[in-house]
Design a protein around this motif. Structure first.
Motif, PDB file in Angstrom:
ATOM      1  N   TYR A  94       8.729  12.701  13.043  1.00 45.81           N
ATOM      2  CA  TYR A  94       7.472  12.664  13.695  1.00 45.81           C
ATOM      3  C   TYR A  94       6.400  13.279  12.735  1.00 45.81           C
ATOM      4  N   TRP A 114       1.104  14.573  18.526  1.00 39.92           N
ATOM      5  CA  TRP A 114       2.313  14.091  17.910  1.00 39.92           C
ATOM      6  C   TRP A 114       2.206  12.473  17.701  1.00 39.92           C
ATOM      7  N   GLN A 116       4.744   9.057  17.562  1.00 41.49           N
ATOM      8  CA  GLN A 116       5.845   8.272  18.579  1.00 41.49           C
ATOM      9  C   GLN A 116       7.066   8.505  17.939  1.00 41.49           C
ATOM     10  N   GLY A 117       7.033   8.517  16.588  1.00 47.84           N
ATOM     11  CA  GLY A 117       8.305   8.702  15.897  1.00 47.84           C
ATOM     12  C   GLY A 117       8.581   7.312  15.174  1.00 47.84           C
TER      13      GLY A 117
END
Length: 124
Positions: A94, A114, A116-117
Motif C-alpha cells: 500500500y 492510502w 487500494q493496495g
C-alpha cells in the motif's frame, strides 16, 4: 477528491525484481511524506519505506539494501524498486501520502491518504 492509484504488483520468482508505482491525483496543494507499507497473510501492516519532501529515505531493516524508494514531485508519483525478492516479501503493498488538499480560499487541509493496495507474490 484525492486518489492514490498503485500499479506494478504481480508474481515473481525468488531473486527477481519488481517496481511498484503510486500516483496521486486531485486538488493537491503539496505532498509531504510518501510511504510504502505492506501486509502479509495473517500479519499486521508494516512500514516498508518512507521518503520525505527533501528526499530523505527510511527503510525497514528487512528490506535495506534490496528496496529503493524514489519520488517524482512533478508527476506526484512514488516508486518502490524491489530487488532480490524473497518469499517473505509476499504481501499486499500500500502507498501512503501525507498531503495537503487545496480547499479554496487559501485553506489547505493536510491528511493521510492510502492507495487500494497491489499484491506482490514471491514464489517459484
Amino acid at each position: 477528491q484525492v486518489q492514490l492509484v498503485e500499479s506494478g504488483g504481480g508474481l515473481v520468482q525468488p531473486g527477481g525484481s519488481l517496481r511498484l508505482s503510486c500516483t496521486a491525483s486531485g486538488n493537491i496543494y503539496s505532498i509531504n511524506e510518501w510511504g510504502w507499507y505492506r501486509q502479509g497473510p495473517g500479519k499486521v501492516r508494516e512500514m516498508v519505506a518512507t521518503i520525505t519532501s527533501g528526499g530523505m529515505a527510511n527503510y525497514a531493516d528487512s528490506v535495506k539494501g534490496r528496496f529503493t524508494i524514489l519520488r517524482d514531485n512533478a508527476e506526484r508519483t512514488v516508486y518502490l524498486h524491489m530487488s532480490n525478492l524473497k518469499p517473505e516479501d509476499t504481501a499486499d503493498y500500500y502507498c501512503n501520502a501525507d498531503l495537503g488538499v487545496d480547499l479554496g480560499g487559501g485553506v489547505v487541509q493536510f491528511d493521510q491518504y492510502w492507495g487500494q493496495g497491489t499484491p506482490v507474490t514471491v514464489s517459484s
